[in-house]
Design an enzyme around this catalytic site. Structure first.
Site, PDB file in Angstrom:
ATOM      1  N   ARG A  83       0.369  12.847 -27.965  1.00 25.13           N
ATOM      2  CA  ARG A  83       0.913  12.850 -29.325  1.00 25.13           C
ATOM      3  C   ARG A  83       1.343  14.247 -29.788  1.00 25.13           C
ATOM      4  NH1 ARG A  83      -4.648  11.698 -32.801  1.00 25.13           N
ATOM      5  NH2 ARG A  83      -5.093  13.867 -33.320  1.00 25.13           N
TER       6      ARG A  83
ATOM      7  N   ARG B 174      -5.248   1.151 -29.983  1.00 21.14           N
ATOM      8  CA  ARG B 174      -6.506   0.454 -30.226  1.00 21.14           C
ATOM      9  C   ARG B 174      -6.344  -1.060 -30.191  1.00 21.14           C
ATOM     10  NH1 ARG B 174     -11.305   1.799 -32.619  1.00 21.14           N
ATOM     11  NH2 ARG B 174     -10.531   3.931 -32.765  1.00 21.14           N
TER      12      ARG B 174
ATOM     13  N   THR C   4       3.054   6.574 -37.173  1.00 15.03           N
ATOM     14  CA  THR C   4       1.940   6.223 -36.312  1.00 15.03           C
ATOM     15  C   THR C   4       2.409   6.154 -34.868  1.00 15.03           C
ATOM     16  OG1 THR C   4       0.354   4.495 -35.646  1.00 15.03           O
ATOM     17  CG2 THR C   4       2.273   3.766 -36.878  1.00 15.03           C
TER      18      THR C   4
ATOM     19  N   GLY D 284      -4.034  10.388 -37.583  1.00 10.93           N
ATOM     20  CA  GLY D 284      -3.679  11.133 -36.390  1.00 10.93           C
ATOM     21  C   GLY D 284      -2.269  11.676 -36.480  1.00 10.93           C
TER      22      GLY D 284
ATOM     23  N   ASP E 171       0.971   4.610 -32.606  1.00  9.66           N
ATOM     24  CA  ASP E 171       0.661   3.279 -32.083  1.00  9.66           C
ATOM     25  C   ASP E 171       1.785   2.268 -32.300  1.00  9.66           C
ATOM     26  OD1 ASP E 171      -1.819   4.089 -31.202  1.00  9.66           O
ATOM     27  OD2 ASP E 171      -2.863   3.472 -33.013  1.00  9.66           O
TER      28      ASP E 171
ATOM     29  N   GLU F 202      -6.384   2.244 -24.512  1.00 12.21           N
ATOM     30  CA  GLU F 202      -7.782   2.472 -24.876  1.00 12.21           C
ATOM     31  C   GLU F 202      -8.444   1.241 -25.492  1.00 12.21           C
ATOM     32  OE1 GLU F 202      -8.166   5.404 -27.960  1.00 12.21           O
ATOM     33  OE2 GLU F 202      -6.674   4.451 -29.247  1.00 12.21           O
TER      34      GLU F 202
END
Length: 419
Positions: free
Chosen positions: A300, A192, A142, A13, A144, A247
């Site tokens: 993002r 995630r 990332t 991503g 995340d 999410e």
């Protein structure tokens, strides 16, 4: 010894600042023509190497490469494509080495997360075994924020800033209409297995009663009744409730709340929208009128509100990757090392690729408050400097003016892969 060429690829991503890392790599390589020849970029990430689809970045002007620093998404194309282990998938790794050999590539800069660092590590091993050594350097990326060792990951600071701003602005909206309209607003963020992005929404709160009122993290199994009680109390006390949900929130038995029953290209469970699931829960049990938003790609891609800290670090890590390669380092990744929170100070470190490959860094327990629905002051001290500063892109006709590449392709020298 003549200069070897370099291969740069973007993976997974994309983010608001991954191109800033690309600019750091390409600009630094251009400063060392005696050691690095041309930087080739993979079309759609690692697929560009497998299919010998390479972009000649030497055809891009210095101004265009510099403009990548303020351009979001993946300028050369990225891909969710995981190369499996060497034993089960040796052909693909050998193909990478064949393409590198054909184009005299001696440096591989792979810009991605844990899966990408694993690939770069394996390529460094196989190149040595095949008699064609390649210097492989990972460039962390990332949203995340789940790579271990490095203090933070480029991409996270900007998405954290976006989510905090969106939470504050949407909270003001809901508060102004709650008496006669929406009582509960739910914002779904990415994340995630790690709740860093959702946690960053806590930065929006200036005083007690401000949103977010509830944060749902993957690290904390959802207790439905406790959650509903928390929402009810917020509405009773403040007139409304803003919920931020990651999410990857799971039920008490370990199931993703929004599991669609399918898997993506990396083998990860494909997650659907968790926000409508949470909204239905609130509607069915509490009866409140609600609205929800799924930030999805908006969070993002939001380069217009990027964190200046994030942009600076992304560019610095791209530069550091080349400098490590020129210093003779191999199979390593540059990292951010925090020196202090306030004032925020940091420097570049490094870590072996095998120490970060296929590993995730979740939020530590001391960052999650006792209720499980908010974060601690320690978490806020960690997060605040990462969203600091503004680095606005130039605007033209009222819109951001982003870089456009020529994208000149390199002539193929090998037969198509798989023939």
């Amino acid at each position: 010894m003549p200069a070897k060429n370099a291969f740069y690829a973007q993976s997974g991503g994309v983010t608001a600042v991954i191109n800033a890392s690309a600019a750091g790599v390409i600009e630094t390589a251009r400063e060392h023509p005696a050691q690095i020849g041309t930087v080739y970029a993979g079309v759609n990430g690692i697929l560009g190497a497998l299919h010998e689809e390479l972009i000649d970045t030497a055809a891009e002007s210095a101004e265009t490469i510099a403009a990548l620093r303020h351009t979001p998404a993946g300028a050369f194309g990225s891909a969710r494509y995981k190369l499996r282990g060497l034993e089960e998938n040796r052909a693909e790794y050998e193909r990478l080495i064949e393409v590198f050999r054909a184009h005299d590539i001696g440096y591989f800069f792979y810009n991605g997360g844990g899966d990408s660092q694993d690939t770069a590590h394996k390529v460094s091993q196989l190149g040595e075994a095949m008699g064609y050594p390649v210097t492989c350097i990972g460039v962390p990326k990332t949203v995340d924020n789940d790579l271990p060792v490095t203090d933070t990951c480029p991409g996270f600071g900007s998405v954290a800033k976006y989510v905090a701003v969106a939470t504050r602005e949407a909270g003001l909206d809901v508060a102004s209409m709650a008496e006669t309209s929406t009582r509960v607003f739910i914002l779904e963020t990415m994340g995630r297995h790690a709740g860093w992005i959702a946690a960053a929404s806590a930065l929006a709160r200036e005083q007690d009663g401000d949103p977010p009122h509830v944060i749902l993290l993957p690290e904390v199994p959802l207790d439905e009744q406790r959650f509903l009680d928390r929402v009810r109390r917020s509405v009773e006390d403040f007139g409304y409730c803003v919920v931020v949900v990651s999410e990857g929130v799971k039920t008490a038995d370990g199931r993703f709340l929004s599991d669609q029953g399918t898997r993506d290209a990396f083998g990860h469970v494909q997650l659907g929208g968790v926000a409508p699931v949470v909204a239905a829960m609130i509607k069915n049990h509490l009866g409140y009128k609600y609205h929800y938003a799924i930030a999805d790609y908006l969070q993002r891609a939001a380069r217009h509100i990027a964190s200046a800290t994030d942009v600076e670090q992304a560019h610095a890590l791209g530069r550091a990757a080349v400098e490590l390669a020129l210093a003779g380092r191999n199979a390593v990744m540059p990292t951010i090392v925090r020196e202090s929170d306030s004032p925020y100070r940091w420097h570049i470190g490094e870590v072996a690729l095998e120490a970060v490959a296929n590993r995730e860094a979740k939020m530590p327990e001391e960052y999650i408050d006792g209720s499980g629905f908010f974060v601690t002051e320690a978490a806020l001290r960690y997060l605040r400097p990462l969203i600091a500063g503004e680095d606005y892109p130039p605007y033209r006709d009222g819109l951001p003016d982003y870089a456009r590449l020529r994208g000149q392709r390199v002539a193929r020298r090998l037969a198509p892969f798989g023939t």
